[in-house]
Design a protein around this motif. Structure first.
Motif, PDB file in Angstrom:
ATOM      1  N   GLU A  99       0.122  46.310 -29.038  1.00 18.48           N
ATOM      2  CA  GLU A  99      -1.305  46.246 -29.122  1.00 18.48           C
ATOM      3  C   GLU A  99      -1.255  44.745 -28.561  1.00 18.48           C
ATOM      4  O   GLU A  99      -0.389  43.871 -28.443  1.00 18.48           O
ATOM      5  CB  GLU A  99      -1.544  45.836 -30.853  1.00 18.48           C
ATOM      6  N   LEU A 100      -2.414  44.476 -27.713  1.00 21.20           N
ATOM      7  CA  LEU A 100      -2.321  43.087 -26.923  1.00 21.20           C
ATOM      8  C   LEU A 100      -3.263  42.285 -27.757  1.00 21.20           C
ATOM      9  O   LEU A 100      -3.947  42.508 -28.840  1.00 21.20           O
ATOM     10  CB  LEU A 100      -3.364  43.617 -25.657  1.00 21.20           C
ATOM     11  N   ASP A 101      -2.915  40.951 -27.750  1.00 15.37           N
ATOM     12  CA  ASP A 101      -3.615  39.873 -28.456  1.00 15.37           C
ATOM     13  C   ASP A 101      -4.938  39.680 -28.316  1.00 15.37           C
ATOM     14  O   ASP A 101      -5.527  39.409 -29.122  1.00 15.37           O
ATOM     15  CB  ASP A 101      -2.803  38.598 -28.111  1.00 15.37           C
ATOM     16  N   GLY A 102      -5.429  40.102 -27.138  1.00 11.88           N
ATOM     17  CA  GLY A 102      -6.682  40.028 -26.973  1.00 11.88           C
ATOM     18  C   GLY A 102      -7.524  41.081 -27.046  1.00 11.88           C
ATOM     19  O   GLY A 102      -8.860  41.317 -26.707  1.00 11.88           O
ATOM     20  N   GLY A 103      -6.816  42.152 -27.908  1.00 15.79           N
ATOM     21  CA  GLY A 103      -7.565  43.363 -28.049  1.00 15.79           C
ATOM     22  C   GLY A 103      -7.315  44.452 -27.161  1.00 15.79           C
ATOM     23  O   GLY A 103      -6.989  44.131 -26.203  1.00 15.79           O
ATOM     24  N   GLY A 104      -7.110  45.853 -27.854  1.00 15.72           N
ATOM     25  CA  GLY A 104      -6.822  46.967 -26.892  1.00 15.72           C
ATOM     26  C   GLY A 104      -5.257  47.333 -27.034  1.00 15.72           C
ATOM     27  O   GLY A 104      -4.627  46.229 -27.706  1.00 15.72           O
ATOM     28  N   ALA A 105      -4.745  48.145 -26.507  1.00 13.66           N
ATOM     29  CA  ALA A 105      -3.432  48.498 -26.473  1.00 13.66           C
ATOM     30  C   ALA A 105      -3.040  49.005 -24.886  1.00 13.66           C
ATOM     31  O   ALA A 105      -3.952  49.367 -24.171  1.00 13.66           O
ATOM     32  CB  ALA A 105      -3.190  49.504 -27.504  1.00 13.66           C
ATOM     33  N   VAL A 106      -1.879  49.000 -24.882  1.00  8.94           N
ATOM     34  CA  VAL A 106      -1.047  49.618 -24.025  1.00  8.94           C
ATOM     35  C   VAL A 106      -0.221  50.863 -24.091  1.00  8.94           C
ATOM     36  O   VAL A 106       0.610  50.501 -25.112  1.00  8.94           O
ATOM     37  CB  VAL A 106      -0.336  48.793 -22.861  1.00  8.94           C
ATOM     38  N   GLU A 107      -0.435  52.018 -23.599  1.00 11.10           N
ATOM     39  CA  GLU A 107       0.548  53.288 -24.017  1.00 11.10           C
ATOM     40  C   GLU A 107       1.004  53.582 -22.756  1.00 11.10           C
ATOM     41  O   GLU A 107       0.244  53.815 -21.529  1.00 11.10           O
ATOM     42  CB  GLU A 107      -0.509  54.290 -24.910  1.00 11.10           C
ATOM     43  N   ILE A 108       2.281  54.128 -23.018  1.00 16.54           N
ATOM     44  CA  ILE A 108       2.926  54.743 -21.817  1.00 16.54           C
ATOM     45  C   ILE A 108       4.064  55.777 -22.351  1.00 16.54           C
ATOM     46  O   ILE A 108       4.402  55.682 -23.493  1.00 16.54           O
ATOM     47  CB  ILE A 108       3.720  53.397 -20.957  1.00 16.54           C
ATOM     48  N   PHE A 109       3.988  56.785 -21.767  1.00 18.55           N
ATOM     49  CA  PHE A 109       4.850  57.687 -21.782  1.00 18.55           C
ATOM     50  C   PHE A 109       5.845  58.134 -20.383  1.00 18.55           C
ATOM     51  O   PHE A 109       5.140  58.562 -19.516  1.00 18.55           O
ATOM     52  CB  PHE A 109       4.374  58.976 -22.245  1.00 18.55           C
ATOM     53  N   VAL A 110       7.077  57.752 -20.579  1.00 20.83           N
ATOM     54  CA  VAL A 110       8.025  58.085 -19.233  1.00 20.83           C
ATOM     55  C   VAL A 110       8.909  59.179 -19.676  1.00 20.83           C
ATOM     56  O   VAL A 110       9.611  59.093 -20.511  1.00 20.83           O
ATOM     57  CB  VAL A 110       8.911  56.661 -18.696  1.00 20.83           C
ATOM     58  N   SER A 111       8.659  60.393 -18.776  1.00 19.44           N
ATOM     59  CA  SER A 111       9.492  61.482 -18.884  1.00 19.44           C
ATOM     60  C   SER A 111      10.700  61.528 -18.067  1.00 19.44           C
ATOM     61  O   SER A 111      11.554  62.365 -18.492  1.00 19.44           O
ATOM     62  CB  SER A 111       8.683  62.867 -18.777  1.00 19.44           C
ATOM     63  N   GLU A 112      10.725  60.881 -17.217  1.00 20.36           N
ATOM     64  CA  GLU A 112      12.110  61.194 -16.292  1.00 20.36           C
ATOM     65  C   GLU A 112      12.142  59.375 -15.672  1.00 20.36           C
ATOM     66  O   GLU A 112      11.400  58.781 -15.126  1.00 20.36           O
ATOM     67  CB  GLU A 112      11.906  61.988 -15.217  1.00 20.36           C
ATOM     68  N   LEU A 113      13.542  59.061 -15.644  1.00 24.54           N
ATOM     69  CA  LEU A 113      13.892  57.616 -15.008  1.00 24.54           C
ATOM     70  C   LEU A 113      15.280  57.672 -14.684  1.00 24.54           C
ATOM     71  O   LEU A 113      16.271  58.082 -15.474  1.00 24.54           O
ATOM     72  CB  LEU A 113      13.658  56.563 -16.149  1.00 24.54           C
ATOM     73  N   LYS A 114      15.402  57.480 -13.369  1.00 24.60           N
ATOM     74  CA  LYS A 114      16.695  57.752 -12.697  1.00 24.60           C
ATOM     75  C   LYS A 114      16.905  56.461 -11.768  1.00 24.60           C
ATOM     76  O   LYS A 114      16.358  56.583 -10.656  1.00 24.60           O
ATOM     77  CB  LYS A 114      16.932  59.047 -11.947  1.00 24.60           C
TER      78      LYS A 114
END
Length: 751
Positions: free
Chosen positions: A207-222
């Motif tokens: 959740e962000l301080d100014g409202g709203g949110a950040v969502e992320i889904f990383v399925s692969e990382l090399k």
């Protein structure tokens, strides 16, 4: 005195001529200019070639792929051909379909399907990092970063982000994902502040301080820990608009219904996937559209069936009632009446079907649409035919006319009802198995080679530009250069004779490099006339020697002064070689280094500087003790001696004149290598004592102004200049051929 050097008739080169249109440069002069500047041209070609190679190596490849689809004729849902197909000549509307392919509905579905609004890429080292990663390593196998550059990706790093959601105000902002150990990562905003931490394979939300949110889904990382990736969530409409602009659509032939769709991108596999997704989305929406039209038509047909059933029932009831009232009389029809009845029933059936099709079109178009107007014209023609047939029926007996009318109503209503009932069944089947009128002919394939940059084309353009720039620079440099290139300008501008032109000597260049070597025997002459007597420059000096022997007959004394406007013109080179050539004829020659500021003749003769001229003028050493014999006594040298602080005062002293007078009693020729004329009084003091004065001009170094000022300075001091010596003339092109020919003939004659 006339100049001993002149341009022979028929010589392969001549000075440029002036015409009414301006100065004309002969072709031979152009060739000479290019040959003189060949190293600049080669340097320009090499520079542009290296730039082209670097561009090919650094430039991100651009891949292009295409797909082909076919638009087939669309069958009518009520008749054999759709009214649209009849109106457009039976051919599909390719231009309209191309706009559908490019529409937001199709492109937007692909953007959502492939997450094209999510941009993620490794952070590479500036300028060359992406090229290094592209040309080294294997995909999916990260390479360890050099010390101190762990935040950059170098080769094989890979990441896949399946979902990224940010507030609207953060769309388009570039964020940074920093990899950690064991699949962990941190997400930073554009200012470097941490937004959230997560792990591969698990959704992360903050959740962000100014409202709203950040969502992320990383399925692969090399990637190695510390490696950074750049990612952003782009505005959906911007991505759709950009992809629409990147699409290239064209119909292969007019009204062929074959459409070719092309797309380009930096990733070959992703570009092919995007294009195939676009084609599949278009085919899918085409099928859905056909299915929807079939559903709407089925609904329309079902809505018409009850009314038509009622018409059938009414017509059958009326016919039955008429038969009952007439007791069966008048029901049987004659052959003529049956034929008229069949024609009338067919016309009524066509009118009814056209009315249904008009009702279908009115759901999509207005009454002024060309398709609707065309149907109305057909209806009016059929109604006129029906009116004509009805006129024939009215001429029949009343009983037969009534029978024909009632039977006609029953047949038309039954036929129309049956037709719509069959169409309803067909529409149900069509709706269940709709395949559309689009066929994929060729799907997009993954391109094996990039479409750009084209190495051959890039290198060809670079070589062309290098040639143009190199040649242009050579000619521009020649136009802007104020230095002298040929002796003709001096003769025309100053009116002084050119006693000799000395060609450029490569052998002298090698000899000059050897002067820096210390392992030389004392007294060894390092001069061109002895080391390479057949050199073309030595032949030019022999010509000067011959001219001087005739010129010395009118000289007041035996002293020959070699002057130069500025340093580095080759005075010392001409003086020492001329002295040696004069000594070869059996003359007693004394070579004097008169430049008591920077004289260096002792280096070419491999002797010491002291004692020399300065000690003689100071009265500390007699002339006989200062003279150094060279080459077994063939030639004598009087070096500068210790470089004094006041060379001008020494040269203007009476001792200098007495010294020359003493030397003249012992030598046939005294050659003095003078210091530069401009800005120094030394050369003037020497020139007053000389019986012959010559000015050295060097091609490509001396300017006309320098020579003019030097000549004027000597003239102001009442020093007569006997002639000019043009040194280091570039013997290339046509002049090279002339000098080689002349040198060969002269050498052959001497031998």
């Amino acid at each position: 005195m006339t100049a001993p050097i002149s341009t022979p008739t028929g010589a392969p080169w001549a000075p440029a001529r002036e015409t009414q249109s301006g100065a004309v440069i002969p072709l031979t002069e152009v060739v000479e200019i290019l040959q003189a500047g060949k190293y600049w041209v080669l340097a320009s070609l090499l520079a542009f070639l290296l730039l082209g190679i670097a561009y090919i190596w650094v430039k991100t490849p651009h891949y292009a792929t295409d797909a082909t689809i076919q638009l087939e004729r669309q069958k009518s849902l009520l008749g054999q051909n759709s009214p649209e197909m009849l109106w457009w000549g039976g051919q599909p509307q390719s231009s309209a379909e191309m706009e559908i392919i490019r529409s937001r509905g199709v492109i937007g579905a692909v953007v959502r399907q492939l997450n094209l609004d999510i941009v993620v890429r490794p952070r590479y080292f500036p300028v060359v990092g992406a090229a290094i990663a592209r040309h080294s390593g294997r995909p999916g196998v990260p390479g360890e970063a050099p010390l101190g550059f762990r935040r950059y990706a170098w080769r094989g790093e890979r990441i896949r982000v399946d979902r990224l959601s940010v507030p609207v105000e953060m769309e388009g902002q570039m964020m940074t994902l920093v990899t950690g150990a064991q699949g962990a990562y941190r997400l930073l905003d554009k200012d470097g502040n941490e937004l959230l931490g997560g792990r591969v394979g698990l959704p992360a939300r903050a959740e962000l301080d100014g409202g709203g949110a950040v969502e992320i889904f990383v399925s692969e990382l090399k990637a190695y820990p510390g490696t950074q990736f750049r990612l952003a969530k782009l505005p959906f409409d911007d991505v759709v608009h950009r992809l629409r602009k990147q699409l290239r659509l064209r119909e292969t032939d007019r009204q062929s219904g074959i459409i070719q769709i092309a797309l380009g991108g930096a990733d070959a596999q992703r570009t092919a996937d995007i294009l195939n997704a676009i084609v599949q989305a278009y085919v899918r929406q085409n099928v859905e559209r056909q299915s929807e039209e079939a559903a709407k038509m089925l609904e329309f047909v079902n809505s018409q069936l009850p009314a038509l059933k009622a018409q059938v029932d009414t017509a059958e009831a009326a016919l039955k009632d008429y038969r009952t009232r007439s007791g069966g009389a008048g029901v049987d029809l004659t052959i003529e009446a049956q034929a008229v009845l069949a024609r009338l029933a067919e016309v009524d059936k066509q009118i009814s079907l056209l009315n249904l099709e008009r009702s279908e079109l009115r759901q999509r178009y207005t009454d002024q649409h060309p398709l609707v107007v065309s149907l109305q014209d057909k209806l009016r023609s059929l109604e006129q035919t029906r009116a004509s047939i009805e006129g024939q029926i009215k001429q029949m007996p009343d009983t037969e006319w009534q029978s024909v009318r009632l039977v006609r109503d029953v047949k038309v209503a039954t036929a129309l009802y049956t037709e719509l009932l069959n169409k309803g069944q067909e529409l149900k089947v069509s709706r269940a198995g709709t395949i559309g009128n689009v066929r994929i002919v060729d799907p997009a394939v993954v391109p094996r080679r990039p479409a750009a940059p084209n190495p051959g084309l890039v290198l060809a353009v670079c070589l062309f530009l290098g040639l143009v720039v190199g040649v242009g620079y050579v000619f521009l440099r020649r136009m802007l250069r104020r230095t002298l290139g040929s002796p003709d300008v001096l003769e025309q501008a100053l009116g002084l004779p050119i006693y000799s032109t000395i060609p450029h000597s490569r052998a002298q260049q090698k000899l000059a490099r050897s002067l820096s070597q210390q392992a030389r025997r004392e007294g060894e002459l390092m001069i061109l006339s002895k080391a390479a007597p057949q050199d073309s420059a030595v032949e030019g000096l022999r010509s000067l020697r011959t001219s001087l022997q005739f010129a010395s007959l009118d000289s007041s004394n035996k002293v020959i002064a070699i002057h130069g406007p500025t340093p580095a013109l080759g005075k010392s080179f001409l003086s020492v070689n001329l002295a040696y050539l004069l000594a070869e004829t059996g003359k007693k020659v004394l070579l004097v280094d008169g430049d008591m500021r920077k004289g260096h003749l002792q280096e070419a003769c491999s002797v010491s500087r002291e004692p020399g001229l300065s000690e003689c003028l100071a009265g500390s050493v007699p002339l006989a003790d200062a003279i150094k014999p060279l080459d077994g006594g063939k030639l004598d040298l009087l070096a500068t001696g210790t470089l004094p602080p006041n060379p001008s005062e020494l040269l203007m002293h009476d001792r200098f004149g007495k010294l020359l007078a003493e030397a003249s009693q012992r030598y046939d020729h005294i050659i003095i290598d003078c210091p530069p004329v401009l800005n120094l009084a030394d050369a003037v003091a020497i020139g007053r004592q000389a019986g012959a004065n010559f000015m050295v001009v060097r091609a490509g170094v001396s300017t006309l102004d320098d020579v003019r000022f030097a000549v004027g300075r000597l003239a102001q001091n009442r020093i007569k200049l006997d002639g000019l010596l043009f040194n280091d003339l570039s013997a290339n092109g046509a002049r090279r051929a002339y000098s080689v020919y002349y040198g060969t003939e002269y050498s052959a004659a001497r031998s």
